[in-house]
Write a protein that holds these residues in place. Structure first.
Motif, mmCIF file in Angstrom:
data_model
loop_
_atom_site.group_PDB
_atom_site.id
_atom_site.type_symbol
_atom_site.label_atom_id
_atom_site.label_comp_id
_atom_site.label_asym_id
_atom_site.label_seq_id
_atom_site.Cartn_x
_atom_site.Cartn_y
_atom_site.Cartn_z
ATOM 1 N N ALA A 100 56.273 -28.697 44.114
ATOM 2 C CA ALA A 100 55.766 -29.802 44.942
ATOM 3 C C ALA A 100 56.871 -30.357 45.834
ATOM 4 O O ALA A 100 56.636 -30.654 47.011
ATOM 5 C CB ALA A 100 55.199 -30.901 44.044
ATOM 6 N N GLU A 101 58.077 -30.473 45.288
ATOM 7 C CA GLU A 101 59.189 -31.017 46.084
ATOM 8 C C GLU A 101 59.543 -30.107 47.260
ATOM 9 O O GLU A 101 59.938 -30.584 48.323
ATOM 10 C CB GLU A 101 60.420 -31.229 45.192
ATOM 11 C CG GLU A 101 60.294 -32.436 44.292
ATOM 12 C CD GLU A 101 61.328 -32.454 43.166
ATOM 13 O OE1 GLU A 101 61.457 -33.503 42.538
ATOM 14 O OE2 GLU A 101 61.978 -31.415 42.917
ATOM 15 N N ASN A 102 59.401 -28.797 47.056
ATOM 16 C CA ASN A 102 59.600 -27.864 48.156
ATOM 17 C C ASN A 102 58.693 -28.226 49.329
ATOM 18 O O ASN A 102 59.102 -28.198 50.489
ATOM 19 C CB ASN A 102 59.262 -26.435 47.704
ATOM 20 C CG ASN A 102 60.485 -25.644 47.315
ATOM 21 O OD1 ASN A 102 61.104 -25.004 48.156
ATOM 22 N ND2 ASN A 102 60.862 -25.714 46.045
ATOM 23 N N ILE A 103 57.443 -28.550 48.978
ATOM 24 C CA ILE A 103 56.450 -28.815 50.026
ATOM 25 C C ILE A 103 56.638 -30.216 50.606
ATOM 26 O O ILE A 103 56.424 -30.448 51.789
ATOM 27 C CB ILE A 103 55.033 -28.638 49.437
ATOM 28 C CG1 ILE A 103 54.897 -27.207 48.897
ATOM 29 C CG2 ILE A 103 53.970 -28.931 50.482
ATOM 30 C CD1 ILE A 103 53.645 -26.978 48.099
ATOM 31 N N MET A 104 57.088 -31.159 49.756
ATOM 32 C CA MET A 104 57.224 -32.553 50.192
ATOM 33 C C MET A 104 58.463 -32.790 51.059
ATOM 34 O O MET A 104 58.505 -33.750 51.826
ATOM 35 C CB MET A 104 57.322 -33.471 48.964
ATOM 36 C CG MET A 104 56.027 -33.593 48.173
ATOM 37 S SD MET A 104 56.361 -34.058 46.453
ATOM 38 C CE MET A 104 57.143 -35.656 46.664
ATOM 39 N N LEU A 105 59.485 -31.931 50.910
ATOM 40 C CA LEU A 105 60.787 -32.209 51.537
ATOM 41 C C LEU A 105 60.679 -32.546 53.025
ATOM 42 O O LEU A 105 61.091 -33.625 53.467
ATOM 43 C CB LEU A 105 61.732 -31.012 51.338
ATOM 44 C CG LEU A 105 63.101 -31.149 52.022
ATOM 45 C CD1 LEU A 105 63.931 -32.231 51.355
ATOM 46 C CD2 LEU A 105 63.860 -29.830 52.012
ATOM 47 N N ALA A 121 49.543 -34.854 49.750
ATOM 48 C CA ALA A 121 49.378 -33.783 50.741
ATOM 49 C C ALA A 121 49.796 -32.444 50.140
ATOM 50 O O ALA A 121 49.109 -31.428 50.322
ATOM 51 C CB ALA A 121 50.206 -34.094 51.981
ATOM 52 N N ALA A 122 50.924 -32.456 49.388
ATOM 53 C CA ALA A 122 51.418 -31.213 48.794
ATOM 54 C C ALA A 122 50.366 -30.624 47.855
ATOM 55 O O ALA A 122 50.108 -29.410 47.876
ATOM 56 C CB ALA A 122 52.719 -31.473 48.049
ATOM 57 N N LYS A 132 47.417 -25.254 42.551
ATOM 58 C CA LYS A 132 47.583 -26.690 42.290
ATOM 59 C C LYS A 132 48.261 -26.938 40.939
ATOM 60 O O LYS A 132 49.072 -27.854 40.792
ATOM 61 C CB LYS A 132 46.206 -27.351 42.306
ATOM 62 C CG LYS A 132 46.269 -28.856 42.540
ATOM 63 C CD LYS A 132 44.862 -29.410 42.735
ATOM 64 C CE LYS A 132 44.914 -30.905 42.975
ATOM 65 N NZ LYS A 132 43.569 -31.451 43.198
ATOM 66 N N GLU A 133 47.938 -26.099 39.957
ATOM 67 C CA GLU A 133 48.457 -26.343 38.607
ATOM 68 C C GLU A 133 49.949 -26.034 38.506
ATOM 69 O O GLU A 133 50.587 -26.355 37.507
ATOM 70 C CB GLU A 133 47.646 -25.544 37.578
ATOM 71 C CG GLU A 133 47.946 -24.039 37.507
ATOM 72 C CD GLU A 133 47.367 -23.240 38.680
ATOM 73 O OE1 GLU A 133 46.676 -23.832 39.540
ATOM 74 O OE2 GLU A 133 47.631 -22.018 38.747
ATOM 75 N N LYS A 134 50.535 -25.415 39.547
ATOM 76 C CA LYS A 134 51.965 -25.065 39.490
ATOM 77 C C LYS A 134 52.853 -26.115 40.161
ATOM 78 O O LYS A 134 54.051 -25.883 40.357
ATOM 79 C CB LYS A 134 52.200 -23.713 40.196
ATOM 80 C CG LYS A 134 51.491 -22.543 39.536
ATOM 81 C CD LYS A 134 52.156 -22.149 38.239
ATOM 82 C CE LYS A 134 51.534 -20.878 37.672
ATOM 83 N NZ LYS A 134 52.050 -20.592 36.315
ATOM 84 N N ALA A 135 52.274 -27.255 40.495
ATOM 85 C CA ALA A 135 53.007 -28.250 41.295
ATOM 86 C C ALA A 135 54.370 -28.609 40.710
ATOM 87 O O ALA A 135 55.345 -28.758 41.447
ATOM 88 C CB ALA A 135 52.173 -29.512 41.457
ATOM 89 N N ILE A 152 53.783 -20.571 52.053
ATOM 90 C CA ILE A 152 52.779 -20.835 53.096
ATOM 91 C C ILE A 152 52.363 -22.312 53.052
ATOM 92 O O ILE A 152 52.292 -22.986 54.080
ATOM 93 C CB ILE A 152 51.556 -19.899 52.921
ATOM 94 C CG1 ILE A 152 51.964 -18.442 53.194
ATOM 95 C CG2 ILE A 152 50.423 -20.308 53.863
ATOM 96 C CD1 ILE A 152 50.895 -17.412 52.859
ATOM 97 N N ALA A 153 52.140 -22.813 51.835
ATOM 98 C CA ALA A 153 51.769 -24.225 51.697
ATOM 99 C C ALA A 153 52.877 -25.127 52.249
ATOM 100 O O ALA A 153 52.610 -26.134 52.903
ATOM 101 C CB ALA A 153 51.506 -24.551 50.221
#
Lengths: 247, 485
Positions: A100-105, A121-122, A132-135, A152-153
Motif C-alpha cells: 500500500a505504501e508503494n502506491i501511496m508514496l 485510493a491505494a 486488495k488483500e495484499k495491501a 500497475i496500481a
C-alpha cells in the motif's frame, strides 16, 4: 506540434557513443489509442519508450506530451511525468515499503493527499488489479505476476493520461502472464492511452489499435494488427513474425 | 528543491563545527592590566617539564623550568599562559609568531642563534654515564666488548657514538627513557649515556641506576625568543634569571629535582597492577572520557560530513561529484597524523587564529573518518538498483524526494555494517591524536608512564581498557544492526 495527439515524436535520434540506436523516429499517438511496439531485441523499441518520459536523454528531435516539449530544459519534467505512468519489466517496487505504501508514496508526496485518502485510493487500485488483500505485505513476498499488478496500481494511483509498458510480462513465469495482460486489457477498454513494448503477439493482435514494428533503430512498418500480422509488407517484418509465431 | 536540501545539511554541519569550537579546551584568560605572554613549552621533558596525570602543569612539582617561570613572572610582574606542544613544534610556532617565547630544555646552539634570541642560560646540561646500581663498572674503559643503551637523537647518543670505537663498545638505540633505563637496570646493557638532569630525575624516581662519570660536552640551556622580537619579554626573563641565580633560588630548584633518591610512594606494593589502576584511576578515566568524547563528536561530524560527500557523490551534477571524489581522495589518502599536524600546527598560521586542541582533534576525525564514511555512503547509494531511481522518478518524484524516500532507506541498510565498523575504527584512531597532545587515553598513558616508568603494566592496562570499550561498542552495534535489518 499538433494538439490532437497525446504523444507526438519528431525525428528522434539517440546514440550511445558511436552506436546510434534510434535513427530518426516519427510517431503520433492519439488519445485513447493503444499502440503496441514489437521487434527483435536491440531494435530500439525499449529505448524509444524510455525517451517518452525522459528516462533517456535524446540527442536530437522532439518529444511532445500534451503539447509540452519534454526535451526542453524549461519544461518541468517532474510535472509531465506525473501524467505518464510507467511499468517496468522488473517491476521496481520499493522493498522498503509495504504494498500500500508503494502506491501511496507519490499521491502523498505530490498530490498533497492525506495518508487516509491515499490509502483509500491505494485500496481502490489494488482492488482493480485483484490484490486488495495484499495491501499490508512486503512486496518482496509477492509472486512476479502479483508484483507487476501492484506496479500497475502504483502507476494508476497518479491518475495518468498515458501509460507506458516496457515488456511488462517478459520477466514473468508463463502462468502469471495472463493475469497481468488481463489488467492491461481492462485499462485499454476503459480508454487509457497506452504505449506497450511487448513480445506477446496475441495481446498485440487482440488489444492494439496499432502495431508498430521496430527494426534496427527505425520504424520499419506500422498499421492495424491484422495488416501487420496477416499481411506484412516488409521482408524484415515477415522474417521477424515467422520466428516469433512459429515456435 | 535539491539545493535547498543540501544547504540544510551544510548549515547543520557549520553549526556542529561551531559547537566543536565552543567545546574545545580554552586556556584561562587573565586580566588585561599586565601583559600576558604566550609561552610554548613541551608536552614532557623530565625534569624540566613534568606534566601531571592530566597532561597539564597545574599540579605540584611541575618541573624545573615551569617553576622557574612561575617565580620569574611573579617577580617581574607579568602574566603568561602555557601552550603545550612537541619540542619541534615550539621552534616552528616561535618563528610563526604563535608563541612569544619557547621553553623546553633547549640547548643554545650556533645554528639556533641565527633565528632565536636566547635568554641567559640557567643550566648547563652535560652527558653522564650511568650503570645498574649493582654493577661494578666505574669507567669508560670497562665498557670494552659490552653494549651501551642510548636514546636516539639525544646528546647522549651523539656522545656515545663519538667514543664507541675508542672504547670498543656497541650501541643499542631506544625511543623512550623508560625502556632504555630498564634495559640497563636489568643488566641487558652495560651502561647508558644521557643528559645528567634527565638521568638524575629517573634515579630519584626509583630507577635502579647509578651515575659514575662527570658531565662532559656541557651545553647551556636557555629560553628562546624570535630574533629581534619581544625584547621587553627577553629583558624581563634575563632580569628574572639573574635574580634567581643571585638569591640561590635557582640552585634550590635544581637540587629539588635532581638530588636525593626515590620517594616512599615508589615502594613495590605501589607498583602492582591494582595499585597502578587505583593511583591513576582519575587520570585514566579522564583520558577515557576524552577518548569517548572525541569518538562520539568526531564520529557524528564524520557521519554528517560523509553523508554530504556521499550525496554529492551520486548527484547528477558533474561538478558536485567531482568535488566529492576529490575530497574523499585527499582525506583518505593523507595519513591522519599528517592531517592532525596540519590542522593544529599549520592552519593557525594560515587563518591567523589559534585552534583549540579538542577542536583540532575533532576536525581531524571529521575530515579523515568522514572521507571513509563518504565512500561508504556513496557506495551504499550506488548499490541500490538503478530501477529504483527510475521507478521513483517516473512517478514524478523530484530528485530529492526520490533520494530521501526511496534510495536512502535502502542504501542505509546496505551501508550499516560498514558504518558500524568505521565507528569502531574511529575510536581506535583517536589514539593518533595523542601526537598533537590531546589528553585522550593513549596520551594519558604516555604521561603516566613518563612519571612512574611502569611501561609494561600501564600499556597492558590501557590496552585492556580499549578492548573492553570496543567489545561493548561491538555488542551495541550488533544490537543496532539487528534492529535496522
Amino acid at each position: 506540434m499538433d494538439k490532437q495527439y497525446k504523444i507526438q515524436v519528431k525525428d528522434l535520434h539517440k546514440s550511445y557513443g558511436d552506436n546510434e540506436v534510434l535513427k530518426g523516429i516519427n510517431l503520433n499517438v492519439k488519445p485513447n489509442e493503444v499502440v503496441c511496439m514489437i521487434g527483435p531485441s536491440g531494435s530500439g523499441k525499449s529505448t524509444f519508450l524510455r525517451c517518452l518520459n525522459r528516462l533517456e536523454e535524446t540527442n536530437s528531435g522532439h518529444v511532445y506530451i500534451d503539447g509540452y516539449d519534454i526535451a526542453d530544459k524549461k519544461t518541468n519534467i517532474d510535472l509531465v511525468r506525473q501524467n505518464i505512468g510507467m511499468v517496468f519489466q522488473h517491476f521496481n517496487l520499493f522493498p522498503n515499503m509495504s504494498v500500500a505504501e508503494n502506491i501511496m508514496l507519490a499521491p502523498v508526496q505530490l498530490k498533497k493527499m492525506t495518508k487516509d485518502e491515499a490509502r483509500k485510493a491505494a485500496l481502490h487500485y489494488l482492488d482493480i488489479v485483484g490484490l486488495k488483500e495484499k495491501a499490508d505485505v512486503n512486496p518482496t513476498t509477492l509472486s512476479g505476476g502479483q508484483k507487476q499488478r501492484v506496479a500497475i496500481a502504483r502507476a494508476l494511483a497518479m491518475k495518468p493520461d498515458v501509460m507506458l509498458f516496457d515488456e511488462p510480462t517478459s520477466a514473468l513465469d508463463p502462468e502469471m502472464v495472463g493475469d497481468v495482460l488481463e489488467v492491461m486489457q481492462t485499462l485499454a477498454k476503459q480508454g487509457m492511452t497506452m504505449v506497450v513494448v511487448t513480445h506477446e503477439m496475441g495481446f498485440a493482435k487482440r488489444v492494439a489499435d496499432r502495431v508498430v514494428f521496430f527494426h534496427d533503430g527505425v520504424i520499419r512498418e506500422q498499421g492495424k494488427p491484422d495488416e501487420i500480422f496477416d499481411h506484412p509488407q516488409h521482408e524484415d517484418t515477415k522474417s521477424f513474425l515467422d520466428k516469433v509465431l512459429n515456435v | 528543491m535539491r539545493k535547498h536540501w543540501l544547504i540544510k545539511l551544510l548549515m547543520s554541519l557549520a553549526v556542529l563545527v561551531g559547537f566543536g569550537l565552543v567545546m574545545g579546551r580554552q586556556e584561562p584568560i587573565h586580566a588585561a592590566s599586565e601583559p600576558t605572554y604566550t609561552i610554548g613549552t613541551v608536552d614532557s621533558f623530565e625534569p624540566f617539564e613534568i606534566p601531571n596525570n592530566r597532561g597539564t602543569y597545574n599540579g605540584k612539582n611541575p618541573g624545573i623550568e615551569i617553576e622557574m617561570l612561575q617565580q620569574i613572572a611573579k617577580h617581574e610582574g607579568f602574566k603568561y599562559r602555557l601552550k603545550v606542544m612537541s619540542f619541534d613544534a615550539t621552534l616552528t610556532a616561535l618563528q610563526a609568531g604563535q608563541i612569544d617565547a619557547s621553553m623546553g630544555g633547549m640547548s643554545v646552539t650556533n645554528e639556533r642563534k641565527a633565528t632565536i634570541d636566547f635568554t641567559k642560560s640557567y643550566y648547563d646540561s652535560g652527558v653522564v654515564m650511568a650503570v645498574a646500581s649493582n654493577s661494578n663498572i666505574k669507567s669508560l674503559k670497562q665498557l670494552k666488548g659490552k653494549t651501551v643503551a642510548v636514546k636516539s637523537g639525544t646528546s647522549g647518543a651523539i656522545y656515545a657514538k663519538s667514543i664507541a670505537n675508542k672504547y670498543g663498545f656497541k650501541i643499542k638505540y631506544y625511543k623512550t627513557d623508560n625502556t632504555m633505563w630498564s634495559d640497563v637496570a636489568n643488566g641487558n646493557s652495560a651502561a647508558t649515556f644521557d643528559d645528567e638532569p634527565v638521568l638524575r630525575y629517573g634515579i630519584r624516581n626509583g630507577m635502579k641506576l647509578r651515575v659514575v662519570t662527570k658531565a662532559v660536552n656541557s651545553q647551556p640551556v636557555a629560553m628562546g625568543i624570535k630574533k629581534g622580537q619581544n625584547q621587553e619579554l627577553l629583558h624581563k626573563l634575563n632580569d628574572g634569571i639573574t635574580w634567581m641565580q643571585k638569591t640561590g633560588r635557582m640552585q634550590k630548584l635544581l637540587d629539588k629535582y635532581t638530588k636525593g633518591s626515590a620517594s616512599k610512594a615508589d615502594s613495590a606494593s605501589q607498583r602492582t597492577i591494582p595499585a597502578l589502576i587505583k593511583n591513576n584511576a582519575g587520570a585514566l578515566s579522564a583520558g577515557l572520557v576524552e577518548t569517548l568524547k572525541l569518538t562520539i563528536v568526531g564520529a557524528f561530524l564524520a557521519l554528517v560530513f560523509g553523508i554530504v560527500l556521499g550525496v554529492m557523490g551520486i548527484a547528477e551534477n558533474k561538478v558536485l561529484t567531482g568535488i566529492s571524489s576529490t575530497l574523499i581522495y585527499i582525506f583518505r589518502g593523507m595519513p591522519m597524523i599528517v592531517l592532525a599536524f596540519f590542522i593544529y600546527i599549520g592552519m593557525p598560521g594560515l587563518i591567523g587564529h589559534k585552534i583549540p586542541l579538542f577542536t583540532a582533534g575533532v576536525i581531524t576525525l571529521m575530515l579523515d573518518e568522514g572521507a571513509y564514511v563518504g565512500a561508504i555512503v556513496k557506495g551504499g547509494f550506488d548499490a541500490v538498483d538503478r530501477g529504483q531511481w527510475e521507478a521513483a522518478r517516473s512517478l514524478g518524484l523530484p530528485y530529492s524526494k526520490a533520494l530521501v524516500k526511496v534510495i536512502m532507506p535502502q542504501g542505509i541498510k546496505i551501508m550499516v555494517p560498514s558504518l558500524v565498523n568505521q565507528f569502531i575504527i574511529t575510536l581506535k584512531d583517536t589514539s593518533i591524536l595523542s601526537a598533537i597532545g590531546v589528553m585522550e587515553l593513549t596520551q594519558t598513558g604516555t604521561v603516566i608512564i613518563s612519571r612512574n616508568l611502569e611501561g609494561f603494566k600501564m600499556w597492558l592496562i590501557i590496552g585492556v581498557i580499549y578492548i573492553v570499550i570496543i567489545t561493548l561498542l561491538t555488542w551495541l552495534s550488533n544490537y543496532v544492526q539487528r534492529k535496522v535489518a
